[in-house]
Write an enzyme that holds these catalytic residues in place. Structure first.
Site, PDB file in Angstrom:
ATOM      1  N   ASN A   9     -66.527  21.044  -2.156  1.00 34.43           N
ATOM      2  CA  ASN A   9     -66.499  21.195  -0.701  1.00 34.43           C
ATOM      3  C   ASN A   9     -65.122  21.735  -0.333  1.00 34.43           C
ATOM      4  O   ASN A   9     -64.146  20.994  -0.337  1.00 34.43           O
ATOM      5  CB  ASN A   9     -66.756  19.817  -0.057  1.00 34.43           C
ATOM      6  CG  ASN A   9     -66.554  19.836   1.449  1.00 34.43           C
ATOM      7  OD1 ASN A   9     -66.446  20.898   2.067  1.00 34.43           O
ATOM      8  ND2 ASN A   9     -66.491  18.641   2.042  1.00 34.43           N
ATOM      9  N   LYS A  11     -64.024  22.731   2.455  1.00 36.67           N
ATOM     10  CA  LYS A  11     -63.616  22.433   3.836  1.00 36.67           C
ATOM     11  C   LYS A  11     -63.072  23.714   4.486  1.00 36.67           C
ATOM     12  O   LYS A  11     -63.538  24.805   4.150  1.00 36.67           O
ATOM     13  CB  LYS A  11     -62.607  21.281   3.856  1.00 36.67           C
ATOM     14  CG  LYS A  11     -63.128  20.084   3.060  1.00 36.67           C
ATOM     15  CD  LYS A  11     -62.352  18.832   3.248  1.00 36.67           C
ATOM     16  CE  LYS A  11     -63.011  17.733   2.419  1.00 36.67           C
ATOM     17  NZ  LYS A  11     -62.400  16.431   2.628  1.00 36.67           N
ATOM     18  N   HIS A 101     -71.115  14.983   6.870  1.00 39.40           N
ATOM     19  CA  HIS A 101     -69.809  14.656   6.294  1.00 39.40           C
ATOM     20  C   HIS A 101     -69.017  13.821   7.312  1.00 39.40           C
ATOM     21  O   HIS A 101     -69.107  14.064   8.520  1.00 39.40           O
ATOM     22  CB  HIS A 101     -69.058  15.946   5.947  1.00 39.40           C
ATOM     23  CG  HIS A 101     -67.848  15.679   5.118  1.00 39.40           C
ATOM     24  ND1 HIS A 101     -66.684  15.206   5.668  1.00 39.40           N
ATOM     25  CD2 HIS A 101     -67.623  15.785   3.792  1.00 39.40           C
ATOM     26  CE1 HIS A 101     -65.802  15.030   4.704  1.00 39.40           C
ATOM     27  NE2 HIS A 101     -66.346  15.373   3.554  1.00 39.40           N
ATOM     28  N   GLU A 103     -66.052  13.889   8.197  1.00 38.00           N
ATOM     29  CA  GLU A 103     -65.169  14.664   9.079  1.00 38.00           C
ATOM     30  C   GLU A 103     -65.952  15.234  10.258  1.00 38.00           C
ATOM     31  O   GLU A 103     -65.428  15.374  11.363  1.00 38.00           O
ATOM     32  CB  GLU A 103     -64.466  15.772   8.271  1.00 38.00           C
ATOM     33  CG  GLU A 103     -63.367  15.180   7.386  1.00 38.00           C
ATOM     34  CD  GLU A 103     -63.045  15.977   6.138  1.00 38.00           C
ATOM     35  OE1 GLU A 103     -63.474  17.145   6.014  1.00 38.00           O
ATOM     36  OE2 GLU A 103     -62.364  15.420   5.259  1.00 38.00           O
ATOM     37  N   GLU A 173     -69.586   8.664   0.165  1.00 42.90           N
ATOM     38  CA  GLU A 173     -68.183   9.021   0.379  1.00 42.90           C
ATOM     39  C   GLU A 173     -67.509   7.975   1.255  1.00 42.90           C
ATOM     40  O   GLU A 173     -67.590   8.051   2.489  1.00 42.90           O
ATOM     41  CB  GLU A 173     -68.085  10.386   1.064  1.00 42.90           C
ATOM     42  CG  GLU A 173     -68.663  11.513   0.251  1.00 42.90           C
ATOM     43  CD  GLU A 173     -67.933  12.815   0.507  1.00 42.90           C
ATOM     44  OE1 GLU A 173     -67.486  13.444  -0.459  1.00 42.90           O
ATOM     45  OE2 GLU A 173     -67.768  13.189   1.686  1.00 42.90           O
ATOM     46  N   GLY A 179     -59.593  12.401   0.868  1.00 44.90           N
ATOM     47  CA  GLY A 179     -58.324  13.090   1.085  1.00 44.90           C
ATOM     48  C   GLY A 179     -57.113  12.168   1.094  1.00 44.90           C
ATOM     49  O   GLY A 179     -56.027  12.561   1.499  1.00 44.90           O
ATOM     50  N   SER A 219     -61.446  11.604  -3.199  1.00 46.58           N
ATOM     51  CA  SER A 219     -60.305  11.702  -4.122  1.00 46.58           C
ATOM     52  C   SER A 219     -60.701  11.766  -5.593  1.00 46.58           C
ATOM     53  O   SER A 219     -60.041  11.176  -6.453  1.00 46.58           O
ATOM     54  CB  SER A 219     -59.308  10.562  -3.870  1.00 46.58           C
ATOM     55  OG  SER A 219     -58.811  10.640  -2.546  1.00 46.58           O
ATOM     56  N   GLY A 240     -63.505  17.431  -2.844  1.00 48.31           N
ATOM     57  CA  GLY A 240     -62.791  18.171  -1.804  1.00 48.31           C
ATOM     58  C   GLY A 240     -61.557  18.846  -2.382  1.00 48.31           C
ATOM     59  O   GLY A 240     -61.636  19.893  -3.034  1.00 48.31           O
TER      60      GLY A 240
HETATM   61  P1  PGA Z   1     -61.506  14.738  -1.319  1.00 48.78           P
HETATM   62  O1  PGA Z   1     -62.714  15.083  -0.305  1.00 48.78           O
HETATM   63  O2  PGA Z   1     -62.021  14.972  -2.705  1.00 48.78           O
HETATM   64  O3  PGA Z   1     -60.411  15.675  -0.925  1.00 48.78           O
HETATM   65  O4  PGA Z   1     -61.153  13.313  -1.083  1.00 48.78           O
HETATM   66  C1  PGA Z   1     -64.035  14.748  -0.617  1.00 48.78           C
HETATM   67  C2  PGA Z   1     -64.935  15.195   0.512  1.00 48.78           C
HETATM   68  O5  PGA Z   1     -64.520  15.116   1.671  1.00 48.78           O
HETATM   69  O6  PGA Z   1     -66.076  15.624   0.287  1.00 48.78           O
END
Ligand code: PGA
Length: 266
Positions: A9, A11, A101, A103, A173, A179, A219, A240
């Site tokens: 992903n 983003k 997601h 976000e 998630e 993140g 992460s 991500g």
């Molecule tokens: P991250 O994001 O691996 O940067 O923690 C995962 C995601 O938001 O799908």
């Protein structure tokens, strides 16, 4: 053994030029080991921003990489300024779409009901929805993780049938792990994955629950990938940060290949 899916992903990262360079780079890096990838057991998907989908699709044609989008609108066409439809995603070669997601829930006020509409529309259009669920830090600390996940799944999958469930992917998630550099421990994540499978089994059937691909996201990196992937109910990752750097994305794919190939030898 269920298929392992590794999904990147991106983003809101990489413009069209950066996409061209990056996708060519990962394809070149995959040359070393592409023969080791058993397509029935491992799937690789990249989800660039909308404006890069077309060019990414041109480059990945004929490779083992598939294309996904990060969001979609729930109607097919019309006066919805700024939105993108499933028909448009299909026309640029998308096979997957990330939905719900955290976000999008947090910054764009997406609700479970809206995500439910998007899932239905995605299935009607024969794309695979990657449905994200997960608890916040305060919910985890209150000990209500399972309840939160159950509520999300009940609402998001409302009105779907068993056949539909065969075509979806769920990504667990935990919001506090996205993140932040803090990943759920393999055991913590696996427990929630088992809970998700139980919820699906109760709502639909055990058979469908056992076939369902449940990804972990939050992460994920080269260091924790092996241990997470070795858990009984973790079937891959939604990655991500580590998916937008060639080396780390490739090494996570390599790890998945190792886990699958070791399993085959056992
Ligand atoms: P991250 O994001 O691996 O940067 O923690 C995962 C995601 O938001 O799908």
């Amino acid at each position: 053994m269920r298929k392992k899916l590794i999904i990147g992903n991106w983003k809101m990262n990489k413009d069209v030029h950066e996409t061209v360079t990056f996708v060519n780079d990962i394809i070149a890096r995959m040359n070393d080991f592409k023969l080791l990838i058993d397509n029935n057991r491992i799937g690789i998907v990249i989800c660039p921003p909308f404006v890069s989908l077309f060019v990414a699709n041109e480059i990945i044609k004929g490779t083992q990489i598939k294309l996904g989008a990060q969001n979609v609108y729930h109607l097919d066409e019309g006066a919805y300024t700024g939105e993108i439809s499933l028909k448009m995603l299909k026309s640029v070669g998308c096979e997957y779409v990330i939905l719900g997601h955290s976000e999008r829930r947090q910054y764009f006020q997406e609700t479970n009901d809206l995500i439910n509409l998007k899932v239905k529309q995605t299935l009607i259009n024969n794309l695979i929805p990657i449905i994200c669920v997960g608890e916040t830090l305060s919910e985890r600390e209150l000990g209500v993780t399972d309840r939160v996940i159950t509520t999300q799944i009940n609402a998001i999958l409302s009105g779907l049938n068993e056949k539909d469930i065969e075509k979806i992917v769920i990504a667990y998630e935990p919001v506090w792990a996205i993140g932040t550099g803090k990943n759920a421990s393999p055991e913590q994540a696996n427990q929630v994955h088992i809970h998700i499978r139980n919820v699906i089994s109760t709502l639909f059937t055990l058979e469908v629950a056992e076939k369902l691909i449940i990804l972990y996201g939050g992460s994920v990196n080269v260091q924790n990938a092996n241990e997470l992937l070795s858990q009984s109910d973790i079937d891959g990752f939604l990655v991500g940060g580590a998916s937008i750097k060639g080396e780390s994305f490739i090494n996570i794919i390599r790890t998945a290949i190792e886990v699958v190939n070791n399993y085959k030898k056992m």
